[in-house]
Design a protein around this motif. Structure first.
Motif: not given
Length: 146
Positions: A5-11, A33-42, A116-121
């Motif tokens: 399940a994707i852990r979305f960001f609240t704000d 997490t995976h989501e944190a990696h992509l959030a930090a990159c963005t 954004g998928r974990r398996d995208w690469p």
């Protein structure tokens, strides 16, 4: 691969907290997490253009890993090819956005997108190539047709 399940960001604050925690090396390890990696990159791409990610991302993530007790070697920790692949994917995603969104909405849209998928690469690389020592320690080009 198991679906997560994707852990979305609240704000926006939650996204900035991850990015700032990465740079300061204070983000708790369990939150990297995976989501944190992509959030930090963005966040880094959108709000920190002063950081040359192409040249500094390895050191940023490696130092963070070490600060939270991790090891960066041939089998664990920082993975250069995966990092640069996601960096390119996030840049491509951001370039395609047709409207300016708040930071959290941008990250959440990315998390729901193919990049954004974990398996995208694995759409670009064979599993053996992507998870090789050479790919972890340096950048190697994709081996699947795009």
């Amino acid at each position: 691969m198991t679906d997560h399940a994707i852990r979305f960001f609240t704000d926006d604050h939650a996204v900035r907290r991850v990015g700032e925690g990465l740079l300061a090396r204070t983000l708790p390890r369990e939150e990297w997490t995976h989501e944190a990696h992509l959030a930090a990159c963005t966040w880094l791409l959108v709000e920190r253009p002063d950081i040359d990610l192409d040249n500094e991302i390895r050191e940023i993530i490696s130092r963070y890993n070490e600060a939270v007790g991790g090891v960066n070697d041939a089998t664990q920790g920082y993975h250069h090819t995966i990092t640069l692949t996601y960096l390119a994917g996030v840049r491509s995603f951001l370039a395609r956005l047709d409207t300016a969104l708040p930071l959290a909405a941008t990250v959440n849209a990315l998390l729901a997108a193919p990049e954004g998928r974990r398996d995208w690469p694995l759409s670009l690389y064979s599993r053996d190539r992507l998870f090789s020592v050479d790919a972890r320690l340096g950048y190697i080009a994709p081996d699947r047709p795009s």
